[in-house]
Design a protein around this motif. Structure first.
Motif, mmCIF file in Angstrom:
data_model
loop_
_atom_site.group_PDB
_atom_site.id
_atom_site.type_symbol
_atom_site.label_atom_id
_atom_site.label_comp_id
_atom_site.label_asym_id
_atom_site.label_seq_id
_atom_site.Cartn_x
_atom_site.Cartn_y
_atom_site.Cartn_z
ATOM 1 N N ASP A 1 -0.911 37.222 -6.752
ATOM 2 C CA ASP A 1 -0.886 36.273 -7.871
ATOM 3 C C ASP A 1 0.521 35.778 -8.193
ATOM 4 O O ASP A 1 0.834 35.451 -9.345
ATOM 5 C CB ASP A 1 -1.507 36.916 -9.121
ATOM 6 N N VAL A 2 1.377 35.724 -7.179
ATOM 7 C CA VAL A 2 2.726 35.201 -7.354
ATOM 8 C C VAL A 2 2.643 33.740 -7.776
ATOM 9 O O VAL A 2 1.858 32.970 -7.222
ATOM 10 C CB VAL A 2 3.518 35.344 -6.034
ATOM 11 N N ASP A 3 3.456 33.343 -8.749
ATOM 12 C CA ASP A 3 3.437 31.949 -9.198
ATOM 13 C C ASP A 3 4.063 31.027 -8.164
ATOM 14 O O ASP A 3 3.471 30.013 -7.785
ATOM 15 C CB ASP A 3 4.178 31.804 -10.534
ATOM 16 N N PHE A 4 5.275 31.373 -7.718
ATOM 17 C CA PHE A 4 5.948 30.542 -6.723
ATOM 18 C C PHE A 4 6.934 31.390 -5.933
ATOM 19 O O PHE A 4 7.340 32.478 -6.375
ATOM 20 C CB PHE A 4 6.662 29.348 -7.376
ATOM 21 N N ALA A 5 7.308 30.903 -4.767
ATOM 22 C CA ALA A 5 8.281 31.592 -3.921
ATOM 23 C C ALA A 5 8.886 30.587 -2.958
ATOM 24 O O ALA A 5 8.291 29.540 -2.664
ATOM 25 C CB ALA A 5 7.620 32.733 -3.141
ATOM 26 N N THR A 6 10.060 30.905 -2.454
ATOM 27 C CA THR A 6 10.671 30.103 -1.403
ATOM 28 C C THR A 6 11.461 31.018 -0.485
ATOM 29 O O THR A 6 11.751 32.163 -0.824
ATOM 30 C CB THR A 6 11.552 28.978 -1.991
ATOM 31 N N TRP A 7 11.803 30.502 0.690
ATOM 32 C CA TRP A 7 12.474 31.317 1.697
ATOM 33 C C TRP A 7 13.196 30.414 2.688
ATOM 34 O O TRP A 7 12.943 29.210 2.745
ATOM 35 C CB TRP A 7 11.466 32.186 2.449
ATOM 36 N N CYS A 8 14.089 31.000 3.453
ATOM 37 C CA CYS A 8 14.707 30.283 4.573
ATOM 38 C C CYS A 8 14.001 30.714 5.855
ATOM 39 O O CYS A 8 13.168 31.624 5.839
ATOM 40 C CB CYS A 8 16.202 30.580 4.652
ATOM 41 N N SER A 9 14.348 30.072 6.971
ATOM 42 C CA SER A 9 13.659 30.410 8.225
ATOM 43 C C SER A 9 14.618 30.792 9.338
ATOM 44 O O SER A 9 14.230 30.848 10.490
ATOM 45 C CB SER A 9 12.787 29.235 8.681
ATOM 46 N N TYR A 10 15.884 31.041 9.006
ATOM 47 C CA TYR A 10 16.860 31.327 10.061
ATOM 48 C C TYR A 10 17.167 32.806 10.217
ATOM 49 O O TYR A 10 17.933 33.174 11.106
ATOM 50 C CB TYR A 10 18.159 30.536 9.828
ATOM 51 N N LYS A 11 16.575 33.649 9.398
ATOM 52 C CA LYS A 11 16.801 35.089 9.534
ATOM 53 C C LYS A 11 15.704 35.677 10.429
ATOM 54 O O LYS A 11 15.711 35.502 11.637
ATOM 55 C CB LYS A 11 16.846 35.741 8.154
ATOM 56 N N TYR A 12 14.747 36.349 9.834
ATOM 57 C CA TYR A 12 13.706 36.997 10.631
ATOM 58 C C TYR A 12 12.734 36.000 11.253
ATOM 59 O O TYR A 12 11.972 36.366 12.154
ATOM 60 C CB TYR A 12 12.960 38.012 9.779
ATOM 61 N N LEU A 13 12.746 34.739 10.799
ATOM 62 C CA LEU A 13 11.858 33.727 11.381
ATOM 63 C C LEU A 13 12.468 33.016 12.583
ATOM 64 O O LEU A 13 11.791 32.223 13.251
ATOM 65 C CB LEU A 13 11.453 32.702 10.319
ATOM 66 N N ASN A 14 13.760 33.212 12.843
ATOM 67 C CA ASN A 14 14.398 32.804 14.112
ATOM 68 C C ASN A 14 14.309 31.310 14.420
ATOM 69 O O ASN A 14 14.197 30.914 15.582
ATOM 70 C CB ASN A 14 13.761 33.576 15.286
ATOM 71 N N ALA A 15 14.382 30.464 13.387
ATOM 72 C CA ALA A 15 14.260 29.024 13.622
ATOM 73 C C ALA A 15 15.607 28.337 13.838
ATOM 74 O O ALA A 15 15.638 27.143 14.094
ATOM 75 C CB ALA A 15 13.525 28.361 12.459
ATOM 76 N N GLY A 16 16.710 29.078 13.723
ATOM 77 C CA GLY A 16 18.025 28.499 13.965
ATOM 78 C C GLY A 16 18.815 28.304 12.686
ATOM 79 O O GLY A 16 18.246 28.195 11.591
ATOM 80 N N PRO A 17 20.143 28.259 12.792
ATOM 81 C CA PRO A 17 21.006 28.171 11.608
ATOM 82 C C PRO A 17 20.714 26.937 10.768
ATOM 83 O O PRO A 17 20.624 25.824 11.286
ATOM 84 C CB PRO A 17 22.423 28.125 12.206
ATOM 85 N N GLY A 18 20.519 27.161 9.471
ATOM 86 C CA GLY A 18 20.243 26.057 8.552
ATOM 87 C C GLY A 18 18.893 25.413 8.720
ATOM 88 O O GLY A 18 18.652 24.314 8.202
ATOM 89 N N ALA A 19 17.978 26.070 9.421
ATOM 90 C CA ALA A 19 16.672 25.470 9.726
ATOM 91 C C ALA A 19 15.851 25.243 8.461
ATOM 92 O O ALA A 19 16.155 25.757 7.381
ATOM 93 C CB ALA A 19 15.899 26.352 10.703
ATOM 94 N N ILE A 20 14.778 24.502 8.625
ATOM 95 C CA ILE A 20 13.959 24.084 7.488
ATOM 96 C C ILE A 20 13.354 25.286 6.772
ATOM 97 O O ILE A 20 13.051 26.320 7.371
ATOM 98 C CB ILE A 20 12.858 23.110 7.961
ATOM 99 N N SER A 21 13.193 25.129 5.477
ATOM 100 C CA SER A 21 12.715 26.191 4.606
ATOM 101 C C SER A 21 11.209 26.067 4.383
ATOM 102 O O SER A 21 10.539 25.217 4.985
ATOM 103 C CB SER A 21 13.477 26.117 3.277
ATOM 104 N N GLY A 22 10.704 26.897 3.508
ATOM 105 C CA GLY A 22 9.300 26.820 3.122
ATOM 106 C C GLY A 22 9.153 27.249 1.682
ATOM 107 O O GLY A 22 10.043 27.900 1.115
#
Length: 468
Positions: free
Chosen positions: A257-278
């Motif tokens: 029941d989390v209201d909202f969240a955000t994250w980057c994708s260049y750490k454990y998601l391995n999308a590359g430095p400064g890659a798109i977020s979610g």
């Protein structure tokens, strides 16, 4: 190290029995020679061992490059080069992603699986701090009575800056920011009851809580479900920065029941430095309905959670009519503002295709085994000596940590230890003045990586102590 338990042979046996060991082949690992050549003084001559892979334990800062990334991006470039603008709308035989107008959909479904959400609750967009501002614009609604924001005292600086700027935007003083500080600042551990009691103490004046899923400094995995439920019980909106949690620990954002969240994708998601977020917006906040007061006139009216709006969050069926009426897409996609970077999203899609070869539950089990092995080796007495020069500050409770183990060095040792580690092609990162962060990532690290790291690290600590 001594023969018997905790030997290199044991590490190799553990790797041989690892059902996920094949995933390492999905990644490009810098060689020792690659890292040596980053030193401009190096003459380029090859030495024995230069072709061996480095010991890369820094996925908490930047994940390694999936080999699939090259294929995905090459096909994107081919489409752009041969089809131009038609790449937006037409699907080609050798495409690995949908037409660019739907490029965010190539990653959204798999991302929803990673964060434990319904697909419509996830949007692929922007960068972490920008997304945080978009979300705070919607969910931080200060009133005369309830206007304070609670964050963790050693929050990642960008989060701290964002919250302070939001307070200033509402003409509120910095004193409206409440911090949850650890009972023992030396180890920076936040007990659950301490977090809950701090929220309770300020509940009557608090409009919003923002916390990290996994703490960037200590590696502590907070109990998101219990903290969220506690905040909601007090009538407080709560959001989460999942930069160090996504792709690292199991998440169930919808069920929690989390209201909202955000994250980057260049750490454990391995999308590359400064890659798109979610970002994630719970379905209860993403509903869009026609206003009862709307008429059939040209100006339509909709009721939805207010947000900073842009054309990519507008309904696709009407987007290209170029009308001045914002018809938000139901769900998190309605928070999108501008066209997502096709290059970045393609890179993310490539990495998520590797995640699709396993499950978060399987990765979590392997991660727990790797971190437990790391902790045991760091604690283990080598040749009768006790561990010297450091102590672990990450929780010893395996349920309270992700892939990262933070090690606090004795005063004055950090520079020398990091110098030796770099010379030995061991990649970790530091948080000054005295913490080394080590993250055996379950997608590509091995027990042998961990064993070799500890051997080199302990020797480096001894050398640093001797030189002090």
């Amino acid at each position: 190290m001594k023969s018997g338990k905790y030997t290199i042979e044991e590490a190799r046996q553990l790797d041989a029995a690892d059902p996920l060991g094949h995933l390492r082949e999905e990644f490009t690992i810098p060689s020792k020679g690659d890292l040596k050549r980053r030193n401009l003084k190096h003459d380029g001559d090859k030495e024995p061992g230069d072709e061996d892979p480095s010991i890369y334990l820094c996925g908490n800062s930047l994940g390694l490059q999936p080999k699939r990334t090259t294929e995905y991006i090459d096909r994107y470039l081919k489409t752009w080069g041969t089809q131009g603008v038609y790449g937006h709308f037409k699907e080609f035989d050798d495409a690995l992603t949908p037409p660019w107008v739907d490029i965010d959909l190539a990653a959204r479904g798999r991302m929803a699986t990673v964060v434990g959400a319904n697909e419509e609750e996830v949007a692929i967009m922007g960068t972490l701090t920008a997304n945080l501002h978009f979300l705070l614009a919607s969910f931080y609604k200060p009133t005369k009575e309830k206007y304070k924001i609670i964050i963790e005292g050693k929050a990642f600086p960008s989060d701290h800056y964002a919250v302070l700027s939001q307070l200033a935007h509402h003409s509120l003083p910095a004193e409206a920011l409440i911090t949850i500080d650890p009972p023992d600042p030396e180890i920076h551990y936040l007990p659950l009851d301490h977090i809950l009691s701090t929220i309770s103490a300020h509940a009557s004046e608090t409009a919003l809580v923002l916390l990290p899923g996994v703490h960037y400094y200590s590696g502590q995995f907070l109990e998101i479900q219990k903290i969220t439920a506690h905040a909601h019980g007090l009538g407080i909106t709560i959001g989460w920065d999942l930069a160090h949690a996504v792709g690292n620990v199991p998440l169930a954002l919808h069920d929690w029941d989390v209201d909202f969240a955000t994250w980057c994708s260049y750490k454990y998601l391995n999308a590359g430095p400064g890659a798109i977020s979610g970002l994630f917006v719970h379905g209860k906040h993403g509903e869009v309905v026609r206003s009862p007061s709307a008429t059939e006139s040209e100006t339509e009216q909709f009721e939805y959670t207010p947000r900073f709006s842009g054309w990519w969050g507008s309904e696709k069926s009407t987007r290209f009519r170029m009308e001045p009426v914002f018809r938000p897409i139901p769900g998190a996609a309605g928070w999108q503002v501008s066209n997502p970077s096709v290059l970045d999203t393609t890179s993310l899609a490539a990495s998520l295709s590797v995640f699709a070869r396993t499950s978060i539950a399987s990765l979590r089990e392997r991660s727990l085994q790797l971190t437990q092995y790391l902790v045991e080796l760091l604690d283990h007495a080598e040749d009768g000596d006790t561990a010297q020069g450091y102590r672990i500050i990450t929780s010893r409770n395996r349920d309270e940590r992700g892939a990262q183990i933070s090690i606090k060095l004795d005063e004055g040792l950090l520079d020398k230890v990091m110098e030796i580690l770099e010379k030995e092609a061991v990649v970790v990162d530091e948080r000054r003045p005295d913490v080394v962060r080590v993250a055996p990532t379950p997608l590509y690290n091995t027990f042998e990586d961990v064993w070799n790291f500890v051997k080199i690290f302990r020797a480096a600590c001894k050398d640093a102590i001797a030189a002090a």
